[in-house]
Design a protein around this motif. Structure first.
Motif, PDB file in Angstrom:
ATOM      1  N   PHE A  42      -8.569   7.391   1.010  1.00 53.77           N
ATOM      2  CA  PHE A  42      -7.330   6.907   0.400  1.00 53.77           C
ATOM      3  C   PHE A  42      -7.376   5.393   0.193  1.00 53.77           C
ATOM      4  O   PHE A  42      -7.107   4.894  -0.909  1.00 53.77           O
ATOM      5  N   VAL A  46      -7.735   3.771  -3.517  1.00 53.07           N
ATOM      6  CA  VAL A  46      -6.615   3.004  -4.077  1.00 53.07           C
ATOM      7  C   VAL A  46      -7.070   1.592  -4.435  1.00 53.07           C
ATOM      8  O   VAL A  46      -6.737   1.073  -5.515  1.00 53.07           O
ATOM      9  N   ARG A  49      -9.141   1.736  -7.627  1.00 53.42           N
ATOM     10  CA  ARG A  49      -8.349   1.946  -8.844  1.00 53.42           C
ATOM     11  C   ARG A  49      -7.556   0.696  -9.212  1.00 53.42           C
ATOM     12  O   ARG A  49      -7.449   0.328 -10.389  1.00 53.42           O
ATOM     13  N   PRO A 269      -5.994   9.041  -4.625  1.00 52.84           N
ATOM     14  CA  PRO A 269      -6.556   8.018  -5.540  1.00 52.84           C
ATOM     15  C   PRO A 269      -7.089   8.585  -6.843  1.00 52.84           C
ATOM     16  O   PRO A 269      -7.194   7.856  -7.827  1.00 52.84           O
ATOM     17  N   MET A 274      -1.295   8.234  -8.435  1.00 48.21           N
ATOM     18  CA  MET A 274      -1.552   6.792  -8.411  1.00 48.21           C
ATOM     19  C   MET A 274      -0.537   6.008  -9.229  1.00 48.21           C
ATOM     20  O   MET A 274      -0.584   4.780  -9.277  1.00 48.21           O
ATOM     21  N   ALA A 277       1.073   3.023  -7.509  1.00 45.17           N
ATOM     22  CA  ALA A 277       0.537   1.661  -7.612  1.00 45.17           C
ATOM     23  C   ALA A 277       0.482   1.201  -9.060  1.00 45.17           C
ATOM     24  O   ALA A 277       0.662   0.018  -9.345  1.00 45.17           O
TER      25      ALA A 277
END
Length: 330
Positions: A42, A46, A49, A269, A274, A277
């Motif tokens: 994770f 993250v 990305r 992710p 996602m 984020a």
């Protein structure tokens, strides 16, 4: 096809836990190795990305707007929908992230008899999405009780507010009911509405089934099946302090719940989840629209040798005159 694949994928995850814990006795693997691996996936996923998105050039302001940009003094600017300052962007983002403002204003189109194109509100989608995200956040915050000793004061306050509808023991949390109801609504919306069902893929159904299963196993643990809460806290405290322990007597329902949570962390992710984020990195949301105030020059422009019209005319003026073309200089 997508709905069946997603459903049986979640069932397969549950079966894996049964076989691994009940059949092979892999308690340590499912309580320690899997959670650590999922959390590591994770975090790395993250970060990867976010860095990947952050490296995409955005030389110009491209905000999506629903109001007038700052322009002439006699034109009223919409400072929230079309902000020209950082403060306006912060307010706009706060409305978007906390209240889903753009979803609130969303409209659906329908072709009715006539034929006649009509527009209608989608406030139920906004309400369902808002209920799902906020109850999910509150439930996650309540779980901090398992990772801290003593329990943070704000968690206790949140639990007392969430459990005001107490009808017995254990305390019935309102968010548990709303959460499962909201997930069910989002699932039924995809199944019932033909247009939404047509565009829905396995990547849409899988997180819904997975999150619903996590919520359902959590509710089963809390209200219906006997679970060793003290043992669970030993596990969570051991994980967070890097001194993992696996106490005996923990029911299989906890292993299933923990494994599904780990699956969600590992899947996060690489999924559309996602957007949590991504909303902060969207240039259509996080940029002030000051295109009429400031000249934005692409910083990645490389020097290019240009041939201006003035130079062109100097080079070919006589030929242009012979051809009868107008010139600016004689």
């Amino acid at each position: 096809m997508g709905i069946l694949f997603s459903f049986f994928a979640v069932i397969a995850l549950i079966v894996i836990v049964f076989i691994g814990v009940k059949g092979a006795g892999l308690h340590y693997f499912f309580v320690v190795i899997i959670p650590y691996a999922a959390f590591l996936t994770f975090v790395i996923g993250v970060i990867y990305r976010v860095i990947k998105w952050g490296r995409i050039p955005v030389p110009f302001r491209i905000p999506t707007t629903a109001g007038q940009e700052k322009s002439f003094p006699w034109i009223k600017q919409n400072k929230i929908d079309n902000p020209s300052s950082s403060l306006g962007v912060i307010i706009r983002m706060a409305f978007e992230v906390l209240l889903f403002r753009s979803l609130f204003r969303n409209m659906r189109t329908e072709l009715r008899d006539g034929p006649k194109l009509s527009y209608a509100s989608t406030k139920w989608l906004w309400l369902g999405g808002l209920a799902f995200h906020w109850t999910f956040f509150i439930i996650l915050t309540r779980h901090l009780r398992l990772f801290f000793e003593p329990v943070p004061f704000f968690v206790e306050i949140l639990e007392s507010l969430d459990g005001f509808f107490q009808v017995g023991a254990p305390v019935l949390y309102v968010t548990d009911i709303i959460f499962l109801g909201a997930v069910t609504f989002l699932f039924l919306r995809r199944v019932i509405i033909p247009q939404v069902r047509y565009i829905s893929l396995a990547s849409d159904y899988f997180p819904i089934f997975l999150i619903f299963s996590i919520g359902l196993t959590g509710v089963l643990m809390r209200y219906f099946l006997k679970t060793d809460v003290v043992g669970i806290k030993q596990i969570t405290m051991g994980l967070i302090t890097f001194k993992p322990v696996v106490p005996e007597g923990i029911g299989i329902i906890f292993y299933i719940h923990l494994f599904l949570v780990s699956a969600l962390f590992a899947y996060f992710p690489m999924s559309k989840l996602m957007h949590m984020a991504g909303v902060f990195l969207s240039p259509t949301r996080n940029l002030a629209n000051n295109n009429r105030e400031v000249m934005h020059v692409n910083p990645w422009n490389y020097p290019v040798k240009v041939h201006t019209y003035e130079e062109y005319e100097d080079d070919y003026r006589e030929f242009m005159k012979q051809a009868g073309l107008p010139v600016e200089k004689e």
